[in-house]
Write an enzyme that holds these catalytic residues in place. Sequence first.
Site, PDB file in Angstrom:
ATOM      1  N   HIS A  78       1.315   8.851  -0.875  1.00 15.29           N
ATOM      2  CA  HIS A  78       2.647   9.420  -1.002  1.00 15.29           C
ATOM      3  C   HIS A  78       3.307   8.870  -2.272  1.00 15.29           C
ATOM      4  O   HIS A  78       2.770   7.966  -2.916  1.00 15.29           O
ATOM      5  CB  HIS A  78       3.505   9.088   0.230  1.00 15.29           C
ATOM      6  CG  HIS A  78       3.725   7.636   0.441  1.00 15.29           C
ATOM      7  ND1 HIS A  78       3.132   6.930   1.463  1.00 15.29           N
ATOM      8  CD2 HIS A  78       4.455   6.737  -0.260  1.00 15.29           C
ATOM      9  CE1 HIS A  78       3.508   5.669   1.394  1.00 15.29           C
ATOM     10  NE2 HIS A  78       4.303   5.518   0.353  1.00 15.29           N
TER      11      HIS A  78
HETATM   12  P1  TYD Z   1       3.925   4.700   5.665  1.00  8.67           P
HETATM   13  O1  TYD Z   1       4.900   4.359   4.600  1.00  8.67           O
HETATM   14  O2  TYD Z   1       3.491   6.129   5.779  1.00  8.67           O
HETATM   15  O3  TYD Z   1       2.635   3.772   5.532  1.00  8.67           O
HETATM   16  P2  TYD Z   1       1.412   3.825   4.507  1.00  8.67           P
HETATM   17  O4  TYD Z   1       1.865   4.554   3.295  1.00  8.67           O
HETATM   18  O5  TYD Z   1       1.103   2.406   4.249  1.00  8.67           O
HETATM   19  O6  TYD Z   1       0.242   4.461   5.144  1.00  8.67           O
HETATM   20  O7  TYD Z   1       4.518   4.203   7.046  1.00  8.67           O
HETATM   21  C1  TYD Z   1       3.752   4.196   8.228  1.00  8.67           C
HETATM   22  C2  TYD Z   1       4.706   4.325   9.401  1.00  8.67           C
HETATM   23  O8  TYD Z   1       5.600   3.221   9.456  1.00  8.67           O
HETATM   24  C3  TYD Z   1       5.569   5.575   9.330  1.00  8.67           C
HETATM   25  O9  TYD Z   1       5.653   6.123  10.635  1.00  8.67           O
HETATM   26  C4  TYD Z   1       6.917   5.093   8.909  1.00  8.67           C
HETATM   27  C5  TYD Z   1       6.954   3.658   9.428  1.00  8.67           C
HETATM   28  N1  TYD Z   1       7.729   2.781   8.541  1.00  8.67           N
HETATM   29  C6  TYD Z   1       8.969   2.330   8.949  1.00  8.67           C
HETATM   30  O10 TYD Z   1       9.468   2.667  10.047  1.00  8.67           O
HETATM   31  N2  TYD Z   1       9.685   1.508   8.142  1.00  8.67           N
HETATM   32  C7  TYD Z   1       9.202   1.109   6.921  1.00  8.67           C
HETATM   33  O11 TYD Z   1       9.890   0.342   6.197  1.00  8.67           O
HETATM   34  C8  TYD Z   1       7.913   1.600   6.495  1.00  8.67           C
HETATM   35  C9  TYD Z   1       7.337   1.212   5.173  1.00  8.67           C
HETATM   36  C10 TYD Z   1       7.220   2.426   7.350  1.00  8.67           C
END
Ligand code: TYD
Length: 145
Positions: free
Chosen positions: A59
């Site tokens: 992303h």
């Molecule tokens: P995501 O940013 O998509 O993780 P990655 O890019 O590492 O795979 O986040 C994963 C999940 O965690 C998503 O459901 C959102 C949640 N999340 C939060 O609730 N708070 C946060 O600060 C972050 C970074 C993620």
Amino acid sequence: MPEKSAARVHDCDILELDRHHSRRKGDLSVVSGGHTVPFDVRRVYYLYDVPGGESRGGHAHRRLQQLIIAAAGSFTVTLDDGHLKRRFTLNRPYHALLVRPGIWRTIDDFSSGAVCLVLASDHYDEAEYLRRYSDFLSFRKEIEK
Ligand code: TYD
């Protein structure tokens, strides 16, 4: 030509953090918001227990800036500005990768026991994510006008 405000992968780089070494007691590194990093840190999160072969990220963020640190172990971060990609292997706790806004990132090649520490310039806001690559490319077109 892209506007100055549209960061490119070459605006992202590894910052060397302060290291305080004590011969018998180990090392300590410091990140000081606004001093060693060009933003105030509002949020910290970390990825751990990532199974081998898994990939995270996938992303971009519209406004958020981040510092990514391999607090333990190693992994590879691939940054993409829609034109160029750069790959960084992080494997030192005193190296911090500065990721500017509007950059697509994926993180993979996690070693066993790796901890990916992320310092972010703002609180979590799902509306601020670009999770589809096609949306990311449209966003880049917009900010490069
Ligand atoms: P995501 O940013 O998509 O993780 P990655 O890019 O590492 O795979 O986040 C994963 C999940 O965690 C998503 O459901 C959102 C949640 N999340 C939060 O609730 N708070 C946060 O600060 C972050 C970074 C993620």
